[in-house]
Design a protein around this motif. Structure first.
Motif, PDB file in Angstrom:
ATOM      1  N   LEU A  82       7.743  33.270  -5.271  1.00 17.96           N
ATOM      2  CA  LEU A  82       8.499  32.707  -4.159  1.00 17.96           C
ATOM      3  C   LEU A  82       9.149  31.364  -4.476  1.00 17.96           C
ATOM      4  CD1 LEU A  82       9.169  33.748  -1.375  1.00 17.96           C
ATOM      5  CD2 LEU A  82       7.200  32.532  -0.496  1.00 17.96           C
ATOM      6  N   PRO A  83       8.448  30.403  -5.077  1.00 12.25           N
ATOM      7  CA  PRO A  83       9.123  29.140  -5.408  1.00 12.25           C
ATOM      8  C   PRO A  83      10.251  29.306  -6.417  1.00 12.25           C
ATOM      9  CG  PRO A  83       6.752  28.873  -5.527  1.00 12.25           C
ATOM     10  CD  PRO A  83       7.018  30.332  -5.354  1.00 12.25           C
ATOM     11  N   VAL A  84      10.080  30.211  -7.368  1.00 13.59           N
ATOM     12  CA  VAL A  84      11.125  30.448  -8.369  1.00 13.59           C
ATOM     13  C   VAL A  84      12.386  30.976  -7.690  1.00 13.59           C
ATOM     14  CG1 VAL A  84      11.717  31.806 -10.418  1.00 13.59           C
ATOM     15  CG2 VAL A  84       9.416  30.865 -10.167  1.00 13.59           C
ATOM     16  N   ILE A  85      12.206  31.921  -6.790  1.00 12.73           N
ATOM     17  CA  ILE A  85      13.347  32.493  -6.074  1.00 12.73           C
ATOM     18  C   ILE A  85      14.012  31.432  -5.203  1.00 12.73           C
ATOM     19  CG2 ILE A  85      13.988  34.170  -4.296  1.00 12.73           C
ATOM     20  CD1 ILE A  85      11.674  35.924  -5.361  1.00 12.73           C
ATOM     21  N   ALA A  86      13.205  30.615  -4.526  1.00 13.30           N
ATOM     22  CA  ALA A  86      13.752  29.596  -3.629  1.00 13.30           C
ATOM     23  C   ALA A  86      14.513  28.521  -4.395  1.00 13.30           C
ATOM     24  CB  ALA A  86      12.621  28.971  -2.813  1.00 13.30           C
ATOM     25  N   VAL A  87      13.985  28.088  -5.526  1.00 15.66           N
ATOM     26  CA  VAL A  87      14.674  27.062  -6.328  1.00 15.66           C
ATOM     27  C   VAL A  87      15.966  27.617  -6.906  1.00 15.66           C
ATOM     28  CG1 VAL A  87      14.489  25.712  -8.448  1.00 15.66           C
ATOM     29  CG2 VAL A  87      12.604  25.725  -6.819  1.00 15.66           C
ATOM     30  N   ARG A  88      15.945  28.869  -7.356  1.00 18.51           N
ATOM     31  CA  ARG A  88      17.165  29.490  -7.876  1.00 18.51           C
ATOM     32  C   ARG A  88      18.235  29.571  -6.791  1.00 18.51           C
ATOM     33  NH1 ARG A  88      15.759  34.913  -9.979  1.00 18.51           N
ATOM     34  NH2 ARG A  88      14.624  33.665 -11.489  1.00 18.51           N
ATOM     35  N   ASP A  89      17.825  29.928  -5.565  1.00 16.04           N
ATOM     36  CA  ASP A  89      18.785  29.986  -4.469  1.00 16.04           C
ATOM     37  C   ASP A  89      19.298  28.594  -4.108  1.00 16.04           C
ATOM     38  OD1 ASP A  89      20.130  31.557  -2.352  1.00 16.04           O
ATOM     39  OD2 ASP A  89      18.929  30.250  -1.050  1.00 16.04           O
ATOM     40  N   ALA A  90      18.432  27.589  -4.184  1.00 13.02           N
ATOM     41  CA  ALA A  90      18.864  26.218  -3.877  1.00 13.02           C
ATOM     42  C   ALA A  90      19.867  25.713  -4.914  1.00 13.02           C
ATOM     43  CB  ALA A  90      17.653  25.295  -3.820  1.00 13.02           C
ATOM     44  N   ARG A  91      19.730  26.144  -6.155  1.00 13.85           N
ATOM     45  CA  ARG A  91      20.699  25.742  -7.188  1.00 13.85           C
ATOM     46  C   ARG A  91      22.044  26.419  -6.980  1.00 13.85           C
ATOM     47  NH1 ARG A  91      16.475  26.147 -12.038  1.00 13.85           N
ATOM     48  NH2 ARG A  91      15.588  24.068 -11.839  1.00 13.85           N
ATOM     49  N   VAL A  92      22.010  27.672  -6.548  1.00 16.66           N
ATOM     50  CA  VAL A  92      23.252  28.405  -6.328  1.00 16.66           C
ATOM     51  C   VAL A  92      23.969  27.899  -5.081  1.00 16.66           C
ATOM     52  CG1 VAL A  92      24.202  30.693  -5.809  1.00 16.66           C
ATOM     53  CG2 VAL A  92      22.433  30.453  -7.545  1.00 16.66           C
ATOM     54  N   HIS A  93      23.196  27.562  -4.049  1.00 20.84           N
ATOM     55  CA  HIS A  93      23.762  27.091  -2.780  1.00 20.84           C
ATOM     56  C   HIS A  93      23.207  25.702  -2.464  1.00 20.84           C
ATOM     57  CE1 HIS A  93      25.163  31.166  -2.130  1.00 20.84           C
ATOM     58  NE2 HIS A  93      23.935  31.617  -2.319  1.00 20.84           N
ATOM     59  N   PRO A  94      23.708  24.658  -3.119  1.00 16.69           N
ATOM     60  CA  PRO A  94      23.148  23.320  -2.870  1.00 16.69           C
ATOM     61  C   PRO A  94      23.422  22.787  -1.466  1.00 16.69           C
ATOM     62  CG  PRO A  94      25.013  23.193  -4.373  1.00 16.69           C
ATOM     63  CD  PRO A  94      24.759  24.643  -4.117  1.00 16.69           C
ATOM     64  N   ASP A  95      24.437  23.324  -0.790  1.00 15.26           N
ATOM     65  CA  ASP A  95      24.727  22.845   0.561  1.00 15.26           C
ATOM     66  C   ASP A  95      23.675  23.284   1.580  1.00 15.26           C
ATOM     67  OD1 ASP A  95      25.681  25.395  -0.038  1.00 15.26           O
ATOM     68  OD2 ASP A  95      27.054  25.389   1.663  1.00 15.26           O
ATOM     69  N   THR A  96      22.886  24.310   1.272  1.00 14.37           N
ATOM     70  CA  THR A  96      21.828  24.763   2.180  1.00 14.37           C
ATOM     71  C   THR A  96      20.434  24.569   1.575  1.00 14.37           C
ATOM     72  OG1 THR A  96      21.984  27.020   1.327  1.00 14.37           O
ATOM     73  CG2 THR A  96      23.310  26.465   3.285  1.00 14.37           C
ATOM     74  N   ALA A  97      20.310  23.646   0.642  1.00 17.51           N
ATOM     75  CA  ALA A  97      19.011  23.424  -0.009  1.00 17.51           C
ATOM     76  C   ALA A  97      17.979  22.850   0.957  1.00 17.51           C
ATOM     77  CB  ALA A  97      19.178  22.497  -1.211  1.00 17.51           C
ATOM     78  N   TYR A  98      18.430  22.204   2.017  1.00 15.12           N
ATOM     79  CA  TYR A  98      17.502  21.659   3.014  1.00 15.12           C
ATOM     80  C   TYR A  98      16.740  22.775   3.727  1.00 15.12           C
ATOM     81  CZ  TYR A  98      21.094  22.999   6.365  1.00 15.12           C
ATOM     82  OH  TYR A  98      21.994  23.699   7.097  1.00 15.12           O
ATOM     83  N   PHE A  99      17.257  23.977   3.677  1.00 14.37           N
ATOM     84  CA  PHE A  99      16.627  25.130   4.313  1.00 14.37           C
ATOM     85  C   PHE A  99      15.428  25.630   3.512  1.00 14.37           C
ATOM     86  CE2 PHE A  99      16.581  29.750   5.265  1.00 14.37           C
ATOM     87  CZ  PHE A  99      16.268  29.658   6.604  1.00 14.37           C
ATOM     88  N   LEU A 100      15.241  25.107   2.314  1.00 14.27           N
ATOM     89  CA  LEU A 100      14.181  25.560   1.425  1.00 14.27           C
ATOM     90  C   LEU A 100      12.793  25.331   2.022  1.00 14.27           C
ATOM     91  CD1 LEU A 100      13.602  26.610  -1.488  1.00 14.27           C
ATOM     92  CD2 LEU A 100      13.479  24.237  -2.168  1.00 14.27           C
ATOM     93  N   ILE A 101      12.548  24.182   2.613  1.00 11.00           N
ATOM     94  CA  ILE A 101      11.225  23.850   3.141  1.00 11.00           C
ATOM     95  C   ILE A 101      10.832  24.754   4.315  1.00 11.00           C
ATOM     96  CG2 ILE A 101       9.809  22.016   4.152  1.00 11.00           C
ATOM     97  CD1 ILE A 101      10.437  21.646   1.165  1.00 11.00           C
ATOM     98  N   PRO A 102      11.667  24.919   5.337  1.00 12.82           N
ATOM     99  CA  PRO A 102      11.259  25.838   6.420  1.00 12.82           C
ATOM    100  C   PRO A 102      11.051  27.269   5.930  1.00 12.82           C
ATOM    101  CG  PRO A 102      13.141  24.542   7.119  1.00 12.82           C
ATOM    102  CD  PRO A 102      12.915  24.245   5.676  1.00 12.82           C
ATOM    103  N   PHE A 103      11.877  27.694   4.980  1.00 13.52           N
ATOM    104  CA  PHE A 103      11.720  29.038   4.432  1.00 13.52           C
ATOM    105  C   PHE A 103      10.367  29.185   3.737  1.00 13.52           C
ATOM    106  CE2 PHE A 103      12.041  31.707   0.609  1.00 13.52           C
ATOM    107  CZ  PHE A 103      12.208  32.942   1.219  1.00 13.52           C
TER     108      PHE A 103
END
Length: 155
Positions: A29-50
């Motif tokens: 899960l963290p690997v997937i979330a970090v990869r998504d945060a790198r691809v979409h840096p404008d929505t990286a703040y959504f990482l914590i609630p997810f």
């Protein structure tokens, strides 16, 4: 090995495999979330609630799986109508309500994300609503199972 022993053993194996799947999800899960945060840096703040919702779901689901495993053990030992099995069913029902709450929290987060980014979140929200429906059915089924156990303990 009699039929009841074989059935409960099969269900225990299924529960164990589901537990391995949840553990694998928690690891990746963290690997997937970090990869998504790198691809979409404008929505990286959504990482914590997810991650909070995802790990909360995994913990509640794992506790429910453990209690179901214990319940099958009680059934094997002919203690299906005992206070211990009633307690296991109560914990499973509480875990179901926790999962429903986390799904609702995820839906709210998706709606906020959709408003800020302008994306359409209808697909993930509909999947979350289906998850709520399935979890509600499980909670209702557990409530129905609790009634005869309570009645047999009160007699």
């Amino acid at each position: 090995m009699n039929v009841k022993q074989g059935s409960t053993t099969f269900l225990k194996v299924i529960i164990f495999l589901a537990g391995i799947g949840v553990l694998a999800l928690c690891i990746w899960l963290p690997v997937i979330a970090v990869r998504d945060a790198r691809v979409h840096p404008d929505t990286a703040y959504f990482l914590i609630p997810f991650l909070v919702c995802a790990y909360g779901f995994c913990i509640a689901f794992s506790v429910a799986l453990y209690q179901a495993f214990k319940l099958l053990t009680y059934i094997e030992k002919n203690n299906a109508f005992s206070e211990l099995s009633l307690k296991s069913l109560r914990v499973i029902k509480n875990c179901a309500f926790t999962v429903i709450f986390l799904f609702l929290l995820g839906i709210v987060s998706l709606m906020v994300l959709a408003k800020t980014t302008g994306d359409d979140a209808a697909g993930p929200i509909s999947l979350s609503l289906m998850g709520i429906l399935v979890t509600s059915i499980v909670a209702a089924f557990i409530s129905v199972l609790q009634i005869p156990i309570k009645n047999s303990l009160n007699v």
